[in-house]
Design a protein around this motif. Structure first.
Motif, PDB file in Angstrom:
ATOM      1  N   ALA A  38       2.377   2.321  -3.273  1.00  0.00           N
ATOM      2  CA  ALA A  38       1.356   2.853  -4.179  1.00  0.00           C
ATOM      3  C   ALA A  38       1.154   4.345  -3.952  1.00  0.00           C
ATOM      4  O   ALA A  38       0.917   5.105  -4.896  1.00  0.00           O
ATOM      5  CB  ALA A  38       0.046   2.095  -3.984  1.00  0.00           C
ATOM      6  N   ILE A  54       0.828  -1.210   0.000  1.00  0.00           N
ATOM      7  CA  ILE A  54       0.000   0.000   0.000  1.00  0.00           C
ATOM      8  C   ILE A  54       0.860   1.257   0.000  1.00  0.00           C
ATOM      9  O   ILE A  54       0.606   2.202  -0.754  1.00  0.00           O
ATOM     10  CB  ILE A  54      -0.943  -0.014   1.218  1.00  0.00           C
ATOM     11  N   ASN A  79      -9.134  -1.243   1.007  1.00  0.00           N
ATOM     12  CA  ASN A  79      -8.609  -2.213   1.970  1.00  0.00           C
ATOM     13  C   ASN A  79      -9.395  -2.218   3.281  1.00  0.00           C
ATOM     14  O   ASN A  79      -8.955  -2.824   4.255  1.00  0.00           O
ATOM     15  CB  ASN A  79      -7.138  -1.900   2.266  1.00  0.00           C
ATOM     16  N   GLN A  94      -1.067   7.695  -5.276  1.00  0.00           N
ATOM     17  CA  GLN A  94      -2.450   7.356  -4.973  1.00  0.00           C
ATOM     18  C   GLN A  94      -2.892   8.049  -3.695  1.00  0.00           C
ATOM     19  O   GLN A  94      -2.117   8.175  -2.745  1.00  0.00           O
ATOM     20  CB  GLN A  94      -2.598   5.841  -4.811  1.00  0.00           C
ATOM     21  N   LEU A 153      -7.016   4.256  -1.268  1.00  0.00           N
ATOM     22  CA  LEU A 153      -6.444   2.982  -0.841  1.00  0.00           C
ATOM     23  C   LEU A 153      -7.110   2.473   0.434  1.00  0.00           C
ATOM     24  O   LEU A 153      -7.262   1.257   0.625  1.00  0.00           O
ATOM     25  CB  LEU A 153      -4.944   3.138  -0.610  1.00  0.00           C
TER      26      LEU A 153
END
Length: 279
Positions: A59, A56, A74, A65, A70
């Motif tokens: 990213a 994560i 998740n 991001q 995110l």
């Protein structure tokens, strides 16, 4: 009459997968750092395992991001993702080399020169006094200045702490005592004409920082000086390549968080960039 039509994607939103342009070795390295950190502090629980967190955080750094996006994919809170990013970034940043140690390492390997340059990391415009000190008149934008050294192959060796965008490159180098540490290690540096005046040593001594020549309004460059600038520019080309690799991390496109965190961010990306470039 007010319409209350439901969203096309439903109340929970759509979740999609995307390719992360990083090697598995880098992700495993971050996951290993995270596991070691959790063991050190005695924390036995996170909302997601360390391997998932290590996917994560890159990213956010590599693809820029948004933590909120995110977090939704998740099933965690946005502030949880932000805290993970700060936590993981601090782990490789703590392993970034110091200036004197990086120079001594190059000297032990038989190197003679390093390449010196500076770059501006753009930030959002801030209010009040914070806005003025981060404005760079050279690039006419708000940002933070970073000084870095590379070897003759363009591999990043060291990155300085970030400073307000209005700071000149020479002032930043003098704050880090760059010329003194270069002489102590027995090395020289090659820089662009923007660093003219950095090395104020004895004119008869070998310069610690070699730069090109600057033309003045009433003093144009001679043919020999132009040839010298051209030769130095050819040598310095690799330092531009070294700076290009960290800029592949899109989070550096425009830093939106607290600038005081940017030093840890830059040093962490220096470590991760070297691991990606050397694989």
């Amino acid at each position: 009459m007010k319409k209350n039509n439901p969203l096309a994607e439903g109340p929970d939103g759509l979740v999609c997968t995307a390719r992360l342009p990083l090697s598995s070795a880098t992700l495993n390295y971050l996951a290993g750092l995270m596991r070691g950190h959790l063991k050190k502090i005695g924390s036995r629980w996170r909302a997601l395992p360390a391997g998932k967190i290590a996917g994560i955080v890159p990213a956010v750094l590599r693809c820029d991001q948004r933590p909120g996006d995110l977090a939704g994919g998740n099933r965690v809170h946005r502030t949880t993702v932000t805290r993970w990013v700060r936590e993981v970034v601090g782990l490789p940043a703590a392993r970034a080399p110091r200036l004197d140690r990086a120079l001594k390492k190059i000297a032990r390997k038989g190197g003679g020169v390093v390449l010196l340059d500076g770059s501006l990391i753009r930030t959002r415009r801030r209010t009040g006094a914070e806005n003025r000190k981060n404005y760079s008149g050279k690039t006419t934008c708000h940002g933070l200045l970073v000084i870095a050294l590379t070897d003759d192959q363009g591999r990043l060796l060291w990155g300085s702490a970030v400073r307000p965008g209005r700071t000149s490159e020479i002032t930043a180098c003098r704050h880090d005592q760059l010329t003194q540490k270069l002489r102590a290690a027995g090395l020289g540096a090659i820089a662009d004409p923007g660093f003219v005046g950095l090395d104020a040593s004895d004119p008869d001594a070998d310069p610690a920082v070699s730069t090109g020549y600057k033309a003045a309004r009433n003093r144009p460059l001679t043919r020999g000086q132009k040839l010298s600038n051209k030769a130095l520019a050819a040598v310095r080309a690799t330092v531009e390549h070294g700076f290009a690799h960290p800029k592949n991390w899109r989070v550096l496109g425009k830093v939106r968080t607290d600038p005081t965190w940017a030093t840890a961010l830059v040093r962490a990306l220096l470590i991760l960039t070297n691991r990606e470039a050397s694989r």
